[in-house]
Design a protein around this motif. Structure first.
Motif, mmCIF file in Angstrom:
data_model
loop_
_atom_site.group_PDB
_atom_site.id
_atom_site.type_symbol
_atom_site.label_atom_id
_atom_site.label_comp_id
_atom_site.label_asym_id
_atom_site.label_seq_id
_atom_site.Cartn_x
_atom_site.Cartn_y
_atom_site.Cartn_z
ATOM 1 N N ARG A 1 47.417 76.993 35.528
ATOM 2 C CA ARG A 1 47.344 77.900 36.684
ATOM 3 C C ARG A 1 46.063 78.715 36.699
ATOM 4 N N GLU A 2 45.393 78.798 35.554
ATOM 5 C CA GLU A 2 44.161 79.577 35.454
ATOM 6 C C GLU A 2 42.912 78.723 35.579
ATOM 7 N N LEU A 3 43.081 77.428 35.786
ATOM 8 C CA LEU A 3 41.939 76.518 35.758
ATOM 9 C C LEU A 3 41.742 75.833 37.106
ATOM 10 N N PRO A 4 40.502 75.485 37.441
ATOM 11 C CA PRO A 4 40.200 74.945 38.782
ATOM 12 C C PRO A 4 40.321 73.428 38.893
ATOM 13 N N TYR A 5 41.129 72.802 38.038
ATOM 14 C CA TYR A 5 41.285 71.345 38.101
ATOM 15 C C TYR A 5 42.660 71.006 37.511
ATOM 16 N N PRO A 6 43.186 69.828 37.795
ATOM 17 C CA PRO A 6 44.472 69.426 37.207
ATOM 18 C C PRO A 6 44.310 69.088 35.726
ATOM 19 N N LEU A 7 45.352 69.387 34.957
ATOM 20 C CA LEU A 7 45.330 69.164 33.510
ATOM 21 C C LEU A 7 46.282 68.043 33.114
ATOM 22 N N HIS A 8 45.904 67.343 32.067
ATOM 23 C CA HIS A 8 46.833 66.391 31.463
ATOM 24 C C HIS A 8 47.991 67.155 30.802
ATOM 25 N N GLY A 9 49.112 66.477 30.649
ATOM 26 C CA GLY A 9 50.327 67.145 30.194
ATOM 27 C C GLY A 9 50.455 67.326 28.698
ATOM 28 N N ALA A 10 49.379 67.217 27.959
ATOM 29 C CA ALA A 10 49.346 67.495 26.520
ATOM 30 C C ALA A 10 47.910 67.880 26.192
ATOM 31 N N TYR A 11 47.681 68.326 24.962
ATOM 32 C CA TYR A 11 46.302 68.635 24.567
ATOM 33 C C TYR A 11 45.946 67.850 23.318
ATOM 34 N N LEU A 12 44.659 67.859 22.964
ATOM 35 C CA LEU A 12 44.173 67.062 21.847
ATOM 36 C C LEU A 12 43.741 67.950 20.694
ATOM 37 N N LEU A 13 44.190 67.612 19.491
ATOM 38 C CA LEU A 13 43.672 68.236 18.267
ATOM 39 C C LEU A 13 42.447 67.425 17.837
ATOM 40 N N LEU A 14 41.304 68.066 17.828
ATOM 41 C CA LEU A 14 40.054 67.349 17.600
ATOM 42 C C LEU A 14 39.968 66.803 16.180
ATOM 43 N N ASP A 15 39.676 65.490 16.082
ATOM 44 C CA ASP A 15 39.374 64.838 14.805
ATOM 45 C C ASP A 15 37.871 64.609 14.661
ATOM 46 N N GLU A 16 37.265 64.044 15.712
ATOM 47 C CA GLU A 16 35.834 63.714 15.683
ATOM 48 C C GLU A 16 35.230 64.040 17.042
ATOM 49 N N GLN A 17 33.926 64.270 17.018
ATOM 50 C CA GLN A 17 33.250 64.587 18.271
ATOM 51 C C GLN A 17 31.805 64.107 18.205
ATOM 52 N N THR A 18 31.300 63.600 19.340
ATOM 53 C CA THR A 18 29.898 63.208 19.474
ATOM 54 C C THR A 18 29.313 63.904 20.701
ATOM 55 N N PRO A 19 28.351 64.833 20.513
ATOM 56 C CA PRO A 19 27.742 65.286 19.249
ATOM 57 C C PRO A 19 28.750 66.022 18.359
ATOM 58 N N ALA A 20 28.413 66.141 17.082
ATOM 59 C CA ALA A 20 29.350 66.648 16.084
ATOM 60 C C ALA A 20 29.799 68.069 16.409
ATOM 61 N N ASN A 21 31.031 68.360 16.019
ATOM 62 C CA ASN A 21 31.583 69.695 16.195
ATOM 63 C C ASN A 21 30.875 70.679 15.269
ATOM 64 N N ASP A 22 30.834 71.944 15.669
ATOM 65 C CA ASP A 22 30.180 72.959 14.856
ATOM 66 C C ASP A 22 30.925 73.127 13.531
ATOM 67 N N PRO A 23 30.216 73.189 12.397
ATOM 68 C CA PRO A 23 30.885 73.302 11.087
ATOM 69 C C PRO A 23 31.610 74.629 10.889
ATOM 70 N N ALA A 24 31.404 75.603 11.770
ATOM 71 C CA ALA A 24 32.135 76.862 11.633
ATOM 72 C C ALA A 24 33.627 76.693 11.886
ATOM 73 N N PHE A 25 34.002 75.628 12.578
ATOM 74 C CA PHE A 25 35.420 75.391 12.853
ATOM 75 C C PHE A 25 36.105 74.773 11.644
ATOM 76 N N ARG A 26 37.342 75.200 11.445
ATOM 77 C CA ARG A 26 38.195 74.540 10.462
ATOM 78 C C ARG A 26 39.221 73.689 11.212
#
Length: 271
Positions: free
Chosen positions: A185-210
């Motif tokens: 309801r707070e976002l300007p586009y439709p959302l998928h009905g679940a979310y993703l826990l990030l495993d990998e990302q390109t470009p790489a995720n910031d190392p500050a995240f655990r």
């Protein structure tokens, strides 16, 4: 000896005993179903660890409504599976999820909408960051989002329930629970009905995240309850049989108390 069991009193006791035992068996069966459900969840978590990521569209239905709507929830067998998606992060709608614990520390999980080519979005949990000095709710330092096209690989996490809604603080959305329909309801586009826990990302995720760990469900607790309820049912039936046997022996005089010994009548011991 056991003719008394046909009296109204004992028939009533038998009915109550059988009803109690039946309820306990049903409770045990319910816990057995919960054990099987949780075991299936743990198996999906384990399978997702080594599974080859599938395209998002093949696992999670695309939303079909307009802005602020949510797509269908994933099928049970799709939860915790690995998927891949490509899009652009929306830096204007970063979401902080407060009160989240990783390695016994309370901090924030940081979610960012990944906007896909078709204009829909999926929330990506980038990971956990500690709060700023000053307390568990102090606004954290959040690493900047990568610009341009991003490809992510993550686990399909079903939407959470509960929470007290969504607030906006210092330009960021903030919530206590990742409830996808409330966030949509707070976002300007439709959302998928679940979310993703990030495993990998390109470009790489910031190392500050655990990375946010995925905990297995405690299915053995449910199995313990199965044994407990079924054991109670057996003990209830055994208790009825024991009481009935004792009553039968008493009525037959087999358990009559022995007369007290008259010590005064016994002869005195010889010198």
């Amino acid at each position: 000896m056991y003719r008394f069991l046909l009296t109204p009193r004992w028939l009533g006791i038998l009915a109550l005993t059988l009803a109690a035992a039946a309820v306990m068996v049903l409770l045990g069966n319910w816990q057995l179903d919960r054990y099987r459900e949780r075991t299936a969840v743990n198996e999906r978590i384990d399978a997702g660890t080594a599974g080859t990521p599938a395209p998002l569209r093949s696992t999670l239905p695309a939303p079909t409504g307009g802005a602020g709507t949510v797509g269908a929830a994933p099928a049970a067998q799709a939860e915790w599976s690995r998927v891949t998606a490509t899009g652009r992060y929306d830096a204007a709608n970063v979401i902080l999820v407060r009160g989240r614990t990783v390695e016994s520390r309370v901090g924030f999980e940081v979610l960012a909408p990944l906007v896909l080519d078709d204009g829909t979005a999926v929330l990506v949990d980038r990971g956990w960051v500690p709060p700023a000095p000053g307390g568990a709710l102090a606004m954290p330092e959040v690493p900047a989002l990568p610009t341009g096209q991003v490809t992510v690989v993550g686990r399909v996490h079903p939407t959470e329930t509960g929470g007290n809604g969504v607030d906006r603080r210092d330009g960021r959305l903030e919530t206590r629970r990742v409830t996808v329909d409330k966030l949509a309801r707070e976002l300007p586009y439709p959302l998928h009905g679940a979310y993703l826990l990030l495993d990998e990302q390109t470009p790489a995720n910031d190392p500050a995240f655990r990375a946010v760990p995925i905990g297995h469900t405690n299915n053995w607790q449910n199995f313990g309850y199965v044994v407990q309820w079924w054991l109670f049912a057996v003990m209830t039936l055994f208790g009825y049989g024991w009481v009935a046997r004792r009553e039968a022996r008493r009525a037959a005089g087999l358990d009559a108390p022995k007369p007290p010994v008259d010590r005064a009548a016994e002869p005195a011991p010889s010198a």
